[in-house]
Design a protein around this motif. Structure first.
Motif, PDB file in Angstrom:
ATOM      1  N   GLY A 192      59.512  54.017 -47.381  1.00  0.00           N
ATOM      2  CA  GLY A 192      58.918  54.690 -48.537  1.00  0.00           C
ATOM      3  C   GLY A 192      58.392  56.065 -48.173  1.00  0.00           C
ATOM      4  O   GLY A 192      58.474  57.009 -48.963  1.00  0.00           O
ATOM      5  N   ILE A 230      68.188  49.869 -54.546  1.00  0.00           N
ATOM      6  CA  ILE A 230      66.830  50.314 -54.855  1.00  0.00           C
ATOM      7  C   ILE A 230      66.435  51.481 -53.947  1.00  0.00           C
ATOM      8  O   ILE A 230      65.725  52.398 -54.365  1.00  0.00           O
ATOM      9  CB  ILE A 230      65.826  49.138 -54.785  1.00  0.00           C
ATOM     10  CG1 ILE A 230      64.616  49.452 -55.660  1.00  0.00           C
ATOM     11  CG2 ILE A 230      65.386  48.836 -53.373  1.00  0.00           C
ATOM     12  CD1 ILE A 230      63.935  48.248 -56.209  1.00  0.00           C
ATOM     13  N   SER A 231      66.971  51.489 -52.705  1.00  0.00           N
ATOM     14  CA  SER A 231      66.717  52.633 -51.825  1.00  0.00           C
ATOM     15  C   SER A 231      67.386  53.875 -52.388  1.00  0.00           C
ATOM     16  O   SER A 231      66.822  54.970 -52.347  1.00  0.00           O
ATOM     17  CB  SER A 231      67.231  52.366 -50.413  1.00  0.00           C
ATOM     18  OG  SER A 231      66.560  51.268 -49.855  1.00  0.00           O
ATOM     19  N   TYR A 279      65.311  55.221 -55.120  1.00  0.00           N
ATOM     20  CA  TYR A 279      64.095  55.840 -54.590  1.00  0.00           C
ATOM     21  C   TYR A 279      64.410  57.195 -53.936  1.00  0.00           C
ATOM     22  O   TYR A 279      63.628  58.144 -54.039  1.00  0.00           O
ATOM     23  CB  TYR A 279      63.437  54.894 -53.585  1.00  0.00           C
ATOM     24  CG  TYR A 279      62.102  55.378 -53.084  1.00  0.00           C
ATOM     25  CD1 TYR A 279      60.979  55.366 -53.905  1.00  0.00           C
ATOM     26  CD2 TYR A 279      61.967  55.859 -51.796  1.00  0.00           C
ATOM     27  CE1 TYR A 279      59.768  55.821 -53.449  1.00  0.00           C
ATOM     28  CE2 TYR A 279      60.747  56.314 -51.323  1.00  0.00           C
ATOM     29  CZ  TYR A 279      59.647  56.289 -52.149  1.00  0.00           C
ATOM     30  OH  TYR A 279      58.449  56.753 -51.691  1.00  0.00           O
ATOM     31  N   TRP A 333      56.084  50.559 -55.975  1.00  0.00           N
ATOM     32  CA  TRP A 333      57.111  49.690 -56.544  1.00  0.00           C
ATOM     33  C   TRP A 333      58.271  49.518 -55.579  1.00  0.00           C
ATOM     34  O   TRP A 333      58.846  48.443 -55.466  1.00  0.00           O
ATOM     35  CB  TRP A 333      57.592  50.261 -57.886  1.00  0.00           C
ATOM     36  CG  TRP A 333      56.468  50.389 -58.859  1.00  0.00           C
ATOM     37  CD1 TRP A 333      55.813  51.535 -59.222  1.00  0.00           C
ATOM     38  CD2 TRP A 333      55.811  49.323 -59.546  1.00  0.00           C
ATOM     39  NE1 TRP A 333      54.809  51.252 -60.096  1.00  0.00           N
ATOM     40  CE2 TRP A 333      54.779  49.899 -60.326  1.00  0.00           C
ATOM     41  CE3 TRP A 333      55.990  47.934 -59.587  1.00  0.00           C
ATOM     42  CZ2 TRP A 333      53.941  49.151 -61.135  1.00  0.00           C
ATOM     43  CZ3 TRP A 333      55.154  47.198 -60.400  1.00  0.00           C
ATOM     44  CH2 TRP A 333      54.138  47.803 -61.158  1.00  0.00           C
ATOM     45  N   TYR A 334      58.578  50.605 -54.888  1.00  0.00           N
ATOM     46  CA  TYR A 334      59.670  50.535 -53.912  1.00  0.00           C
ATOM     47  C   TYR A 334      59.311  49.568 -52.784  1.00  0.00           C
ATOM     48  O   TYR A 334      60.083  48.689 -52.416  1.00  0.00           O
ATOM     49  CB  TYR A 334      59.950  51.933 -53.361  1.00  0.00           C
ATOM     50  CG  TYR A 334      60.976  51.948 -52.257  1.00  0.00           C
ATOM     51  CD1 TYR A 334      62.300  51.608 -52.527  1.00  0.00           C
ATOM     52  CD2 TYR A 334      60.628  52.263 -50.949  1.00  0.00           C
ATOM     53  CE1 TYR A 334      63.250  51.600 -51.520  1.00  0.00           C
ATOM     54  CE2 TYR A 334      61.571  52.262 -49.936  1.00  0.00           C
ATOM     55  CZ  TYR A 334      62.875  51.932 -50.232  1.00  0.00           C
ATOM     56  OH  TYR A 334      63.811  51.913 -49.227  1.00  0.00           O
ATOM     57  N   GLU A 385      60.615  45.960 -60.695  1.00  0.00           N
ATOM     58  CA  GLU A 385      60.409  47.120 -59.839  1.00  0.00           C
ATOM     59  C   GLU A 385      61.543  48.124 -60.017  1.00  0.00           C
ATOM     60  O   GLU A 385      61.326  49.333 -60.090  1.00  0.00           O
ATOM     61  CB  GLU A 385      60.334  46.699 -58.359  1.00  0.00           C
ATOM     62  CG  GLU A 385      59.063  45.976 -57.969  1.00  0.00           C
ATOM     63  CD  GLU A 385      59.113  44.483 -58.245  1.00  0.00           C
ATOM     64  OE1 GLU A 385      60.073  44.025 -58.903  1.00  0.00           O
ATOM     65  OE2 GLU A 385      58.193  43.764 -57.800  1.00  0.00           O
ATOM     66  N   LEU A 416      61.135  51.937 -61.301  1.00  0.00           N
ATOM     67  CA  LEU A 416      61.570  53.045 -60.443  1.00  0.00           C
ATOM     68  C   LEU A 416      62.625  53.889 -61.139  1.00  0.00           C
ATOM     69  O   LEU A 416      62.591  55.123 -61.074  1.00  0.00           O
ATOM     70  CB  LEU A 416      62.141  52.503 -59.130  1.00  0.00           C
ATOM     71  CG  LEU A 416      61.147  52.275 -58.003  1.00  0.00           C
ATOM     72  CD1 LEU A 416      61.874  51.764 -56.777  1.00  0.00           C
ATOM     73  CD2 LEU A 416      60.399  53.552 -57.657  1.00  0.00           C
ATOM     74  N   THR A 440      62.377  57.746 -62.006  1.00  0.00           N
ATOM     75  CA  THR A 440      63.360  58.689 -61.476  1.00  0.00           C
ATOM     76  C   THR A 440      63.898  59.572 -62.600  1.00  0.00           C
ATOM     77  O   THR A 440      63.937  60.798 -62.467  1.00  0.00           O
ATOM     78  CB  THR A 440      64.530  57.925 -60.826  1.00  0.00           C
ATOM     79  OG1 THR A 440      63.986  57.017 -59.877  1.00  0.00           O
ATOM     80  CG2 THR A 440      65.493  58.858 -60.145  1.00  0.00           C
TER      81      THR A 440
END
Lengths: 245, 360
Positions: free
Chosen positions: B172, B250-251, B254, B315-316, B336, B340, B344
């Protein structure tokens, strides 16, 4: 001769402040046009409008046959630009810089290489093409920056104080390059604070407080104001300026 | 597309020519992961334990041997009752087990009066060590005492290794560092140099200039993601039983969010130093404090807790912990993921609006 830049009653207003106040002028193809004025006179704003970076509040005009109000993207394709503040990316080599700028203007790799070889050979700099710009003296960088700005054969090339901080010998060489480009048909629109350079232009305009107060050949201006040098012409006009930045 | 490729090449060359920066960007995540994994650890190891027993009976010896065979403890020998204070004060031991006279009978359940068989005396000057030592000792000794009232099971991270917890936090932080900080500095540097002006006069669309800047940093972030995940899996032994696709998706979101932050910061300022400060103070600090990276969000004072909801890293990190440590399926982090994704889109929209405003 055909006018490559033509401007009528151009005005740029920022709130109550009128940066450019109703200016009109023409620049012919192949002409070296000196655009003079003290700091804050409105030169930069006017150039930004001509380059398609900013839109005029009112007035009309065309650059390289494109309307300044509606065809700013077309203008960008037909002009070259160089300023004193930035010349070339220091962490790239001379050739990489040329490839980048050529690529930006849609040139093909082969075309870029051929032109780069011709132009750098003329400057006797071809064997330094793989040198990082960082390692090249400042004077040379300005000359290379001019070459790069000229790479895509623009119709007009805008030079914003191109010789600031450059030694006298390099400045002379630089003006030799400007003359050669103009002789080949490229219009050169140049701003400078060096009045000896102003004397080298075909015609000059002098801006004071957003307005063009004088526009003619250097010789005609010198005789009109009954002085001996362009420096005195400039000081006579700029003395009356209200704005000072 | 050709023009765009020239820009991507230029940006990549800027990064590749700056060897020190690239070492920092690639190296820091590795160093951080290893540091948090091995060196900086909130785990308590090597607790020195002494015993005080009036009679060294079979049951006492059995209990002591259980403790001394646990790798967490180092048995420092038996002490007399009047020495307990001394060994704790001198630091010879962090804990002393005091066995009752009738410990054998208490263990066997034949004591006349039921009561405590062992008293733990702990050095509380480091509460962390004391709490862990007491918990570990109770766990170890409860195997001896038949009538143990508490039966504790810790799920997902049974050894409670802090490294597991840190890996998502490090990611993160790293993505904000690489994407937001580096991108914003790189854009602002062009403004400072004056090259942005030259680029804007060219026929290249401003948005392409920015997009071209983001691609190499996106690639760098992917390298970071892979190195950290590989180190976490193979060097630290983080289980990573959850959805790998989910971790990558999810990465990716992020990373996009971090790039959006970078663009936003670059529209606020024209100075590299200011961009650095904004990224450091406004982006990094909240991640450290409010994302649960270092401190559990539940430990924050009630008034500060709502802040954590607007910190994207929270959240990440939450989602990554679920996927990497708890081994949950992709479907369990949809909340999450949704938050996110919304953040974004919001950040990128605001950044683009501000970017276009600045051009005129």
């Amino acid at each position: 001769m055909e006018n490559i830049i033509s401007v009528r009653n151009l005005t740029k207003q920022f709130g109550a402040f009128r940066a450019v106040d109703n200016i009109s002028f023409d620049v012919a193809q192949g002409e070296i046009f000196g655009f003079l004025g003290a700091n804050g006179a409105g030169k930069t704003t006017a150039i930004r409008i001509l380059c398609g970076l900013s839109r005029a509040t009112s007035g009309t005009g065309s650059v390289a046959g494109c309307d300044i109000m509606t065809q700013s993207e077309d203008i960008k394709r037909n002009i070259g630009y160089m300023c004193q503040k930035f010349s070339l990316y220091e962490d790239l080599t001379v050739l990489e810089n040329m490839e980048l700028y050529g690529g930006i203007y849609g040139m093909h790799r082969k075309e870029i290489l051929a032109k780069a070889e011709a132009m750098l050979t003329e400057l006797e700099f071809w064997h330094h093409r793989h040198d990082l710009v960082r390692s090249i003296p400042a004077g040379w960088r300005q000359k290379l920056a001019f070459t790069v700005a000229n790479l895509h054969a623009p119709k007009v090339i805008f030079l914003d104080e191109p010789t600031g901080g450059v030694d006298p010998l390099t400045r002379r060489q630089f003006w030799g390059m400007i003359r050669r480009a103009a002789a080949a048909g490229t219009t050169v629109f140049v701003t400078t604070h060096y009045m000896d350079e102003a004397a080298l232009c075909d015609r000059v305009s002098i801006m004071v407080d957003g307005r063009i107060m004088a526009l003619d050949t250097p010789e005609a201006l010198i005789s009109k104001y009954q002085v001996r040098t362009m420096d005195e012409v400039f000081r006579t006009l700029a003395r009356n300026a209200v704005r000072n930045e | 597309m050709n023009r765009f490729a020239h820009f991507v090449k230029k940006e990549s060359l800027h990064i590749l020519r700056d060897v020190r920066t690239i070492l920092v960007v690639i190296g820091i995540p590795i160093v951080l992961t290893l540091l948090f994994g091995f060196a900086i650890s909130t785990d308590v190891n090597n607790i020195n334990v002494a015993a005080c027993a009036p009679h060294r009976t079979a049951a006492v010896r059995d209990a002591v041997s259980r403790v001394s065979h646990t790798p967490l403890f180092t048995f420092k020998g038996y002490v007399a009752p009047d020495e307990i204070d001394k060994v704790l004060r001198t630091g010879t031991a962090e804990a002393v087990m005091v066995f009752a006279d009738d410990y054998d009978r208490l263990v066997a359940g034949t004591a006349e009066v039921a009561g405590c068989g062992v008293q733990l005396v702990l050095d509380g000057s480091n509460p962390n060590v004391a709490a862990s030592a007491s918990a570990y000792l109770m766990q170890t000794l409860s195997g001896v005492a038949a009538a143990s009232p508490i039966d504790t099971h810790i799920l997902y991270n049974p050894q409670m290794k802090s490294a597991y917890n840190f890996v998502p936090g490090i990611l993160g932080l790293i993505f904000i560092l690489v994407c937001a900080m580096m991108t914003s500095i790189s854009i602002v540097r062009e403004k400072e140099l004056g090259s942005m002006e030259v680029l804007l006069v060219s026929p290249v669309k401003p948005l392409w200039i920015i997009a071209a800047k983001m691609i190499p940093y996106f690639a760098l972030s992917c390298i970071n993601l892979l190195t950290v995940l590989l180190i976490a899996r193979y060097a630290l032994g983080v289980p990573m039983t959850g959805s790998v696709g989910g971790i990558l998706l999810i990465s990716g979101i992020y990373i996009a969010l971090s790039l959006g932050f970078g663009l936003l910061v670059s529209t606020i300022t024209d100075k590299q130093m200011v961009a650095l400060l904004i990224s450091g103070m406004v982006l990094m600090l909240p991640i450290m404090m409010f994302s649960g990276m270092l401190f559990p969000t539940e430990n924050l004072p009630l008034v500060l807790r709502p802040i954590t909801y607007i910190v994207p890293a929270r959240w990440y990190i939450d989602a990554m912990r679920k996927l990497m440590i708890e081994g949950l399926a992709f479907g369990d982090v949809l909340l999450e993921l949704g938050i996110l994704a919304a953040m974004t889109i919001g950040i990128i929209r605001v950044a683009l609006m501000k970017f276009n405003d600045r051009l005129e």
